[in-house]
Motif scaffolding. Structure first.
Motif, PDB file in Angstrom:
ATOM      1  N   SER A 155      -5.821 -44.646  28.466  1.00 25.51           N
ATOM      2  CA  SER A 155      -7.196 -44.598  27.978  1.00 25.51           C
ATOM      3  C   SER A 155      -7.217 -44.521  26.454  1.00 25.51           C
ATOM      4  O   SER A 155      -6.226 -44.161  25.808  1.00 25.51           O
ATOM      5  CB  SER A 155      -7.935 -43.401  28.570  1.00 25.51           C
ATOM      6  OG  SER A 155      -7.305 -42.195  28.187  1.00 25.51           O
ATOM      7  N   HIS A 156      -8.379 -44.845  25.903  1.00 23.32           N
ATOM      8  CA  HIS A 156      -8.552 -44.869  24.455  1.00 23.32           C
ATOM      9  C   HIS A 156      -8.169 -43.531  23.833  1.00 23.32           C
ATOM     10  O   HIS A 156      -7.500 -43.465  22.801  1.00 23.32           O
ATOM     11  CB  HIS A 156     -10.018 -45.210  24.158  1.00 23.32           C
ATOM     12  CG  HIS A 156     -10.281 -45.507  22.713  1.00 23.32           C
ATOM     13  ND1 HIS A 156     -11.512 -45.381  22.135  1.00 23.32           N
ATOM     14  CD2 HIS A 156      -9.458 -45.931  21.719  1.00 23.32           C
ATOM     15  CE1 HIS A 156     -11.436 -45.720  20.856  1.00 23.32           C
ATOM     16  NE2 HIS A 156     -10.209 -46.054  20.593  1.00 23.32           N
ATOM     17  N   ILE A 157      -8.571 -42.430  24.462  1.00 24.20           N
ATOM     18  CA  ILE A 157      -8.347 -41.101  23.893  1.00 24.20           C
ATOM     19  C   ILE A 157      -6.860 -40.757  23.820  1.00 24.20           C
ATOM     20  O   ILE A 157      -6.424 -39.980  22.976  1.00 24.20           O
ATOM     21  CB  ILE A 157      -9.100 -40.028  24.726  1.00 24.20           C
ATOM     22  CG1 ILE A 157      -9.189 -38.704  23.973  1.00 24.20           C
ATOM     23  CG2 ILE A 157      -8.449 -39.830  26.081  1.00 24.20           C
ATOM     24  CD1 ILE A 157     -10.149 -38.722  22.834  1.00 24.20           C
ATOM     25  N   ASN A 158      -6.043 -41.348  24.702  1.00 16.10           N
ATOM     26  CA  ASN A 158      -4.611 -41.045  24.730  1.00 16.10           C
ATOM     27  C   ASN A 158      -3.763 -42.040  23.953  1.00 16.10           C
ATOM     28  O   ASN A 158      -2.582 -41.776  23.712  1.00 16.10           O
ATOM     29  CB  ASN A 158      -4.102 -40.993  26.174  1.00 16.10           C
ATOM     30  CG  ASN A 158      -4.418 -39.677  26.852  1.00 16.10           C
ATOM     31  OD1 ASN A 158      -4.739 -38.694  26.185  1.00 16.10           O
ATOM     32  ND2 ASN A 158      -4.332 -39.648  28.163  1.00 16.10           N
ATOM     33  N   CYS A 159      -4.338 -43.175  23.586  1.00 19.12           N
ATOM     34  CA  CYS A 159      -3.529 -44.236  22.979  1.00 19.12           C
ATOM     35  C   CYS A 159      -4.001 -44.683  21.598  1.00 19.12           C
ATOM     36  O   CYS A 159      -3.348 -45.530  20.990  1.00 19.12           O
ATOM     37  CB  CYS A 159      -3.481 -45.449  23.909  1.00 19.12           C
ATOM     38  SG  CYS A 159      -2.653 -45.135  25.472  1.00 19.12           S
ATOM     39  N   ASP A 160      -5.118 -44.159  21.127  1.00 19.47           N
ATOM     40  CA  ASP A 160      -5.615 -44.551  19.808  1.00 19.47           C
ATOM     41  C   ASP A 160      -5.216 -43.483  18.788  1.00 19.47           C
ATOM     42  O   ASP A 160      -5.845 -42.434  18.679  1.00 19.47           O
ATOM     43  CB  ASP A 160      -7.131 -44.717  19.833  1.00 19.47           C
ATOM     44  CG  ASP A 160      -7.665 -45.326  18.528  1.00 19.47           C
ATOM     45  OD1 ASP A 160      -6.863 -45.491  17.589  1.00 19.47           O
ATOM     46  OD2 ASP A 160      -8.867 -45.628  18.468  1.00 19.47           O
ATOM     47  N   SER A 161      -4.159 -43.761  18.042  1.00 20.58           N
ATOM     48  CA  SER A 161      -3.631 -42.769  17.101  1.00 20.58           C
ATOM     49  C   SER A 161      -4.602 -42.485  15.956  1.00 20.58           C
ATOM     50  O   SER A 161      -4.520 -41.435  15.314  1.00 20.58           O
ATOM     51  CB  SER A 161      -2.291 -43.239  16.536  1.00 20.58           C
ATOM     52  OG  SER A 161      -2.417 -44.490  15.885  1.00 20.58           O
ATOM     53  N   SER A 162      -5.548 -43.405  15.691  1.00 18.29           N
ATOM     54  CA  SER A 162      -6.486 -43.189  14.588  1.00 18.29           C
ATOM     55  C   SER A 162      -7.470 -42.053  14.876  1.00 18.29           C
ATOM     56  O   SER A 162      -8.162 -41.598  13.967  1.00 18.29           O
ATOM     57  CB  SER A 162      -7.264 -44.476  14.292  1.00 18.29           C
ATOM     58  OG  SER A 162      -8.122 -44.811  15.375  1.00 18.29           O
ATOM     59  N   LEU A 163      -7.539 -41.595  16.119  1.00 15.46           N
ATOM     60  CA  LEU A 163      -8.432 -40.487  16.469  1.00 15.46           C
ATOM     61  C   LEU A 163      -7.878 -39.142  16.021  1.00 15.46           C
ATOM     62  O   LEU A 163      -8.581 -38.132  16.069  1.00 15.46           O
ATOM     63  CB  LEU A 163      -8.666 -40.450  17.984  1.00 15.46           C
ATOM     64  CG  LEU A 163      -9.338 -41.678  18.611  1.00 15.46           C
ATOM     65  CD1 LEU A 163      -9.421 -41.509  20.117  1.00 15.46           C
ATOM     66  CD2 LEU A 163     -10.724 -41.884  18.018  1.00 15.46           C
ATOM     67  N   TYR A 164      -6.631 -39.115  15.590  1.00 15.82           N
ATOM     68  CA  TYR A 164      -5.966 -37.854  15.269  1.00 15.82           C
ATOM     69  C   TYR A 164      -5.413 -37.893  13.849  1.00 15.82           C
ATOM     70  O   TYR A 164      -5.081 -38.970  13.337  1.00 15.82           O
ATOM     71  CB  TYR A 164      -4.827 -37.593  16.262  1.00 15.82           C
ATOM     72  CG  TYR A 164      -5.277 -37.649  17.701  1.00 15.82           C
ATOM     73  CD1 TYR A 164      -5.914 -36.565  18.289  1.00 15.82           C
ATOM     74  CD2 TYR A 164      -5.096 -38.804  18.466  1.00 15.82           C
ATOM     75  CE1 TYR A 164      -6.339 -36.614  19.610  1.00 15.82           C
ATOM     76  CE2 TYR A 164      -5.519 -38.867  19.787  1.00 15.82           C
ATOM     77  CZ  TYR A 164      -6.144 -37.764  20.346  1.00 15.82           C
ATOM     78  OH  TYR A 164      -6.579 -37.820  21.652  1.00 15.82           O
ATOM     79  N   PRO A 165      -5.289 -36.728  13.200  1.00 12.43           N
ATOM     80  CA  PRO A 165      -4.711 -36.692  11.852  1.00 12.43           C
ATOM     81  C   PRO A 165      -3.305 -37.290  11.833  1.00 12.43           C
ATOM     82  O   PRO A 165      -2.528 -37.090  12.771  1.00 12.43           O
ATOM     83  CB  PRO A 165      -4.671 -35.192  11.536  1.00 12.43           C
ATOM     84  CG  PRO A 165      -5.717 -34.577  12.409  1.00 12.43           C
ATOM     85  CD  PRO A 165      -5.737 -35.394  13.662  1.00 12.43           C
ATOM     86  N   VAL A 166      -3.000 -38.018  10.776  1.00 11.46           N
ATOM     87  CA  VAL A 166      -1.728 -38.734  10.683  1.00 11.46           C
ATOM     88  C   VAL A 166      -0.536 -37.781  10.771  1.00 11.46           C
ATOM     89  O   VAL A 166       0.530 -38.160  11.277  1.00 11.46           O
ATOM     90  CB  VAL A 166      -1.665 -39.536   9.367  1.00 11.46           C
ATOM     91  CG1 VAL A 166      -0.318 -40.232   9.217  1.00 11.46           C
ATOM     92  CG2 VAL A 166      -2.791 -40.559   9.322  1.00 11.46           C
ATOM     93  N   ARG A 167      -0.724 -36.543  10.332  1.00 10.12           N
ATOM     94  CA  ARG A 167       0.393 -35.594  10.317  1.00 10.12           C
ATOM     95  C   ARG A 167       0.509 -34.769  11.599  1.00 10.12           C
ATOM     96  O   ARG A 167       1.332 -33.855  11.661  1.00 10.12           O
ATOM     97  CB  ARG A 167       0.245 -34.652   9.115  1.00 10.12           C
ATOM     98  CG  ARG A 167       0.255 -35.381   7.776  1.00 10.12           C
ATOM     99  CD  ARG A 167       0.144 -34.409   6.610  1.00 10.12           C
ATOM    100  NE  ARG A 167       0.110 -35.117   5.329  1.00 10.12           N
ATOM    101  CZ  ARG A 167       0.075 -34.519   4.145  1.00 10.12           C
ATOM    102  NH1 ARG A 167       0.043 -33.197   4.081  1.00 10.12           N
ATOM    103  NH2 ARG A 167       0.052 -35.227   3.032  1.00 10.12           N
ATOM    104  N   SER A 168      -0.285 -35.085  12.603  1.00  9.26           N
ATOM    105  CA  SER A 168      -0.314 -34.262  13.815  1.00  9.26           C
ATOM    106  C   SER A 168       0.611 -34.812  14.892  1.00  9.26           C
ATOM    107  O   SER A 168       0.960 -36.004  14.917  1.00  9.26           O
ATOM    108  CB  SER A 168      -1.742 -34.183  14.360  1.00  9.26           C
ATOM    109  OG  SER A 168      -2.153 -35.447  14.855  1.00  9.26           O
TER     110      SER A 168
END
Length: 443
Positions: free
Chosen positions: A277-290
Motif C-alpha cells: 500500500s501507499h502508506i508502506n511503500c512511499d518513502s516521501s511520507l517519512y523524514p529522510v533520516r528516519s
C-alpha cells in the motif's frame, strides 16, 4: 540551566557529588562516542539520522543537570535577594516551557497511527515457513523481528537469530535456550558425520556460514536470511549454496536442490505476499533520516526481486530469449514485472502518477519486454511483437527520464535509443495504434 548547575552547584554540598558525576558522565560519553562514531555521513542522508539518535543517550544526564541547575538558580536567588514565593514563579516558567515544547513537537512525535515498522516485521516473520529459522543482520531487521517474536510472541514457531552474534559463546549461553530449531555449529557432532567425512578430519573448526548452512540442511530445518547481503568477508558458502528471493525474506538453498525457474516463480507467487500500500511503500511520507523512510524505500525493490532473479537466471543462456518454446516462461517473468509495476504506480490527488520504485526497475521491465518483442519478431508475429514493443518503449523512456532527474550531466543511453529507434522503424504507429494496447502504461 546546565551551565547554571555547573557554575553554582559547587556551592551546595548536598548536590556537589551529583553535579560532578553527571558532568563526568557527559564528558566520557562525548569522548567515547566521538572516538567510536564511524558512520559515513557522506554516503546517505539516513546516516545523519543515525548519528542524531546516538546523541539521545546524552539527554538523560543533561536533563538531570538542567533540573539541578533550576534548583541552584532558585536557591541562589532566594538566599541572595530574599525573594519570597520564587518557587511559584519558577514552577510557572517550567510549566510554560514544557507546554511550549509539547505544542511545538507533539505533531511530529505523534506515531499512534504509524504501523510501518510492525507491518514490516510481521511480513518478514510471515514469510518464514512453519518451524523455520530466520537469520537477520543489522539494527532495523533484528530489533523489529526480535521484539515481535519474543515480546509479542508473534510466530512462536520461528527462531529469530542475529547472524552477527551467533559466533560468540555468550550468545549461545544467554540466548540459545530460547531457540527451538536453530542449531549452533558448535553442536554439529549430532549432524555432521557425513560432512566431516567430506572435510579433512584434522581441519580445525571455525564459525562460518558454510557450517551454519550445512548443519541445518542435514537437520532438515528451513533456513532464511534477511537482508540479502551476508556477513562481509565470509564467502565460505558461495560455491555450495545460493540465496533465493522466494519471499519477503530469502531462502538458503543448496545448489544441488536448486529450483528451476518455473518452480521458483510458482513458489514466489505463493509466498511473496506483503502489503504494498501507499502508506508502506512511499518513502516521501517519512523524514529522510528516519527508519520508516528506509523501510518504505525498500518496498519497491522487494516486489521486483523475484522477476529480476528469474530474468538473470533465464538470460544465462544468451540465446534462450529467441526460442519460441520459451515464450510461456518469458511471459510468466514479464507478468511478475507487470504486477509489481501496476501495484506500485499510484495516482496522486493532483492527477499525476508516482512510481514507488527505482528507475532501474523500469529498465529491467523494459528489457524483459524487449526480449519478448524480439522473440515474436523472429517468427513474424507482428501483432504480439508490437504489444511488447510498446511496453518496452514506455518503460525504457521512463527509465531514461527518471534516471536523469536532478543530474547535471545526462547519460547518452546510446544502446537504448538505438533499440527504441529500431522499434519505431518497425512499427511507425507504435504509440497510437490501439491494437498494441496490452497493459496500462502509468495509470
Amino acid at each position: 540551566l546546565c551551565a547554571a548547575c555547573l557554575t553554582t552547584g559547587w556551592h551546595f554540598s548536598h548536590i556537589k557529588t551529583i553535579v560532578y558525576v553527571y558532568a563526568a558522565n557527559i564528558g566520557v560519553y562525548i569522548l567515547f562516542f566521538c572516538n567510536q562514531a564511524n558512520v559515513d555521513l557522506s554516503a546517505k542522508e539516513f546516516n545523519k539520522g543515525v548519528l542524531e539518535r546516538f546523541w539521545m543517550q546524552a539527554n538523560i544526564p543533561v536533563s538531570i543537570l538542567a533540573g539541578c541547575g533550576m534548583w541552584c538558580l532558585y536557591s541562589f536567588i532566594a538566599e541572595r535577594w530574599k525573594v519570597e514565593k520564587l518557587h511559584y514563579l519558577l514552577g510557572l516558567v517550567a510549566l510554560l516551557v514544557g507546554t511550549h515544547q509539547i505544542r511545538r513537537n507533539l505533531t511530529s512525535c505523534e506515531l499512534n497511527n504509524n504501523f510501518i515498522m510492525r507491518d514490516f516485521g510481521r511480513n518478514m516473520l510471515d514469510a518464514v515457513p512453519r518451524n523455520g529459522v530466520l537469520l537477520v543482520q543489522g539494527d532495523m531487521p533484528s530489533i523489529i523481528t526480535t521484539y515481535l517474536r519474543y515480546s509479542e510472541n508473534y510466530r512462536p514457531d520461528v527462531d529469530v537469530v542475529d547472524q552477527e552474534l551467533i559466533g560468540f559463546n555468550w550468545y549461545k549461553s544467554m540466548i540459545g535456550p530460547r531457540f527451538n530449531h536453530y542449531i549452533f555449529p558448535y553442536d554439529r557432532e549430532v549432524y555432521f558425520k557425513e560432512i566431516q567425512r567430506r572435510r579433512e578430519e584434522k581441519e580445525p573448526f571455525s564459525y562460518n556460514f558454510l557450517d551454519v548452512f550445512d548443519v541445518h540442511r542435514m537437520a532438515g530445518v528451513a533456513l532464511y536470511v534477511y537482508p540479502l547481503e551476508m556477513r562481509e568477508g565470509d564467502e565460505s558458502w558461495t560455491e555450495i549454496y545460493e540465496i533465493v528471493p522466494t519471499s519477503m525474506v530469502f531462502e538458503v538453498r543448496h545448489k544441488e536442490d536448486s529450483y528451476s525457474i518455473e518452480e521458483f516463480l510458482d513458489i514466489a507467487d505463493q509466498r511473496l505476499k506483503f502489503d504494498t500500500s501507499h502508506i508502506n511503500c512511499d518513502s516521501s511520507l517519512y523524514p529522510v533520516r528516519s527508519w520508516e523512510h528506509l523501510i518504505a524505500d525498500k518496498c519497491g525493490a522487494q516486489a521486483f526481486l523475484p522477476a529480476i532473479y528469474a530474468q538473470v537466471k533465464f538470460t544465462e543462456d544468451e540465446t534462450a530469449y529467441i526460442k519460441p518454446h520459451n515464450r510461456p516462461l518469458m511471459i510468466k517473468i514479464f507478468n511478475f514485472y507487470r504486477h509489481a509495476c501496476d501495484t506500485l504506480t499510484v495516482r496522486l490527488e493532483d492527477g499525476t502518477t508516482k512510481m514507488l520504485f527505482k528507475p532501474d526497475h523500469n529498465n529491467y521491465y523494459g528489457i524483459m519486454a524487449y526480449l519478448l518483442y524480439q522473440n515474436y519478431l523472429s517468427t513474424e508475429e507482428f501483432a504480439e511483437a508490437g504489444k511488447y514493443a510498446r511496453v518496452m518503449n514506455y518503460q525504457l523512456e521512463t527509465y531514461m527520464r527518471r534516471n536523469d532527474e536532478g543530474k547535471d550531466v545526462k547519460e547518452d543511453y546510446k544502446d537504448i535509443k538505438s533499440v527504441l529507434a529500431g522499434a519505431m522503424k518497425q512499427f511507425p504507429d507504435l504509440e497510437t495504434n490501439k491494437d498494441y494496447d496490452m497493459v496500462k502504461l502509468g495509470i
